[in-house]
Design an enzyme around this catalytic site. Sequence first.
Site, PDB file in Angstrom:
ATOM      1  CG  ASN A 161      -2.051   1.095   1.079  1.00  0.00           C
ATOM      2  OD1 ASN A 161      -3.021   0.846   0.294  1.00  0.00           O
ATOM      3  ND2 ASN A 161      -2.020   2.160   1.896  1.00  0.00           N
ATOM      4  CD  GLU A 162      -1.400   6.082  -0.084  1.00  0.00           C
ATOM      5  OE1 GLU A 162      -1.085   6.004   1.056  1.00  0.00           O
ATOM      6  OE2 GLU A 162      -2.492   6.438  -0.808  1.00  0.00           O
ATOM      7  CB  CYS A 167      15.081   2.740   6.185  1.00  0.00           C
ATOM      8  SG  CYS A 167      15.739   1.721   7.380  1.00  0.00           S
ATOM      9  CB  CYS A 172      19.135   1.751   4.332  1.00  0.00           C
ATOM     10  SG  CYS A 172      17.468   0.845   4.394  1.00  0.00           S
ATOM     11  CD  GLU A 317      -6.593   4.129  -0.860  1.00  0.00           C
ATOM     12  OE1 GLU A 317      -6.607   5.286  -0.213  1.00  0.00           O
ATOM     13  OE2 GLU A 317      -5.769   2.896  -0.528  1.00  0.00           O
ATOM     14  CD  GLU A 365      -7.162   5.468   7.664  1.00  0.00           C
ATOM     15  OE1 GLU A 365      -7.438   4.273   7.553  1.00  0.00           O
ATOM     16  OE2 GLU A 365      -6.328   6.271   6.814  1.00  0.00           O
ATOM     17  CE  LYS A 366     -12.321   7.407  17.288  1.00  0.00           C
ATOM     18  NZ  LYS A 366     -10.918   7.778  17.520  1.00  0.00           N
TER      19      LYS A 366
HETATM   20  C1  GLA Z   1      -4.501   6.245   1.828  1.00  0.00           C
HETATM   21  C2  GLA Z   1      -4.343   5.078   2.468  1.00  0.00           C
HETATM   22  C3  GLA Z   1      -5.785   4.285   2.843  1.00  0.00           C
HETATM   23  C4  GLA Z   1      -6.402   5.265   3.834  1.00  0.00           C
HETATM   24  C5  GLA Z   1      -6.458   6.736   2.955  1.00  0.00           C
HETATM   25  C6  GLA Z   1      -7.381   7.575   3.962  1.00  0.00           C
HETATM   26  O1  GLA Z   1      -4.653   6.369   0.594  1.00  0.00           O
HETATM   27  O2  GLA Z   1      -3.859   4.225   1.414  1.00  0.00           O
HETATM   28  O3  GLA Z   1      -4.977   3.260   3.613  1.00  0.00           O
HETATM   29  O4  GLA Z   1      -5.280   5.707   5.075  1.00  0.00           O
HETATM   30  O5  GLA Z   1      -5.228   7.357   2.590  1.00  0.00           O
HETATM   31  O6  GLA Z   1      -7.420   8.833   3.085  1.00  0.00           O
HETATM   32 ZN    ZN Z   2      16.993   0.152   6.524  1.00  0.00          ZN
END
Ligand code: GLA
Ligand code: ZN
Length: 681
Positions: A161-162, A167, A172, A317, A365-366
Amino acid sequence: MHEPATKPIMPKLPGPARLLHGGDYNPDQWLDSPDVLAQDIELMKKAGVNCVSLGIFAWAKLEPEESRYDLDWMAAIIDNLYDNGIYTILATPSGAKPNWLAHRYTEVCRVNRDGQRELPGERHNHCFTSPVYREKTRAINTVLAKRFADHPGVILWHLSNEYNGECYCSQCVDAFRLWLREKYGTMEKLNHQWWSAFWSHTITDWNQIYPPVPYGEKNVHALTLDWKRFVTHQTVDFMRQEIDALRAVCPDMPVTTNLMGFYPGLNYFKFKDDLDIVSWDNYPQWHTGDDVETAMVTAMAHDLMRSIKGEPFLLMESTPSMTNWQPFSKLKRPGMHMLSSMQAIAHGSNSVQYFQWRKSRGSSEKFHGAVVDHCGHGNTRVFRDVAELGSRMADLGFVADTAVRPDVAILYDWENRWAIDNARGPRNSGMHYVETVTDHYRPLWEMGINADIVDMECDLSRYKLVIAPMLYMYRAGIEQKLKDFVSGGGTLVGTYWSGVVNENDLCFLGGFPGGGMDEVFGIWAEEIDSLPDGQTNALVLESDRSVRYPVSELCELIHTRGAQVYATYERDFYAGMPVVTQNSYGNGEAWYLAAKADPAFLREFYRKLALARGITMAIDADLPHGVVASLRKGTSDLVFLQNYNNQDAIIMLPTTMKNMETGEAERTPVLGPYELMILEL
Ligand code: GLA
Ligand code: ZN
């Protein structure tokens, strides 16, 4: 060794609904509530969801203790989704590590720029070099692939994810030194390219090299640049080993990872050979400023993401309502959810996906917007907006047969950005590279001219017009590409602060722009004047000296060497010197804008250039402010007319056009506030 995919693969759903609609689905947070999981399916069907991204942060549920895997719950979810017509984009879970892992193997935790090892917790904060982290991700990816790759409901891998961050741990640093050895071969070469004799920084042993940190070296520009390149290299290398683990089991399943638009930390063009599909996460701040400007900046980000592979992409997203991390979490006004989502499609996306399906009950993130709110039913404004889009998208399958194919490319290059931003130079209060690229994009967007946003490694030969603002650094043989492009009949627009340094930030000797580009532009640049904020000069057109436009920030003092002078400076000791020039070179022409021109000038300039060079506009019409058009070409050519005003707009079409959704003929359609219409060209 990983073989890059040879052909782009885009998952297409069977049947008429060929665009993806859905989002991040995190049932791992709700496994003890079977009623909630059952309701999810019912509500997804109501919302027109046909695809979810599953398991992005589920590592702790998939591997609750080291090497003990529990995949049955996920199998039940995927089966159930599939039985209900919903496809799965399956994530590898490396975006967040389980606490047992971080606790047992400290090396997987990052060391930050201040030299401090992070504690377990958070996400996106693992060391990309750590052999342990690589081994653990390989193992879990293999287990996931073996269990699910053959499932007919699983259509695409969502890698991690993203990917982001850096580091500074000793592993590194060692990898960085090795990368430099491979790049330069000898220390002499490195010392020369880094110009390290300056301040006695000559390297006499590879182990004397450290990354740029606040308590260490910050001023060797080439070192900082190489560190940033290394961070991209190491991130891609980590991603590649994730892919290798999957490919070893299922060579044919396509892979994507969710990118972040103009995120400064990674050169995303370096991801292009390893990804089958580009996807990205888009969170515009609607209604907090000028929506038209927000729409333009968002359009440019979509175009950048699409241009990485030059193929349709996925919007992975977006928020169905608000975020919880922006300074003001403003709700999308009625109509904006539809328009903002369709904007992605207009610019080449084949999906609209959300973060997230159901709002989390606790933790950070609730309060982030989700399709299903804490109230737990679909009788909400947000849910209805999502369902309305879902039902509209279900009828837009034909859009998947089209793609965006621009005549124009704007050069935006991450390494150039890093080099400009890092160099101490004429304007340490802000060189504004990305803003300047945006200034050149704006008039095209307003005129309905689609543009690719490409970097110096991309092929330029298929464009009619290439715009290269502030191309400070020349790398990847760009000089030759630009010469070939212009001599072959293309039109090039360049600006001040171009051709100043080579790929390692060593200045060209013999005058700027270097690399022989002075011949292409027919000028040479002698000095550059930096104006403090608020101070301006002006450019005066040679053809009509009563026409003047302000210039600001950076004013280069150039001399012609064969170019025609189109405009001159109005004031100061350089009054009368050229500021806009045009040069013929081979069969093409090259324009040089020596100062930062204001939007009004650029609007006029590109309008005339587009007409003269026969650049395709989505439609040949004068659109009201805030109304734009963009084009997808294919079995039919589709014009996406978008109204970013919070009021009606009347459009005078050049001819009668078919509304692709109603089938009706349109000539002077009225677009309501935030309305979008798809017309056939
Ligand atoms: C990012 C993340 C998600 C979430 C959103 C909230 O894009 O990938 O997991 O945290 O932000 O906007
Ligand atoms: Zn490292």
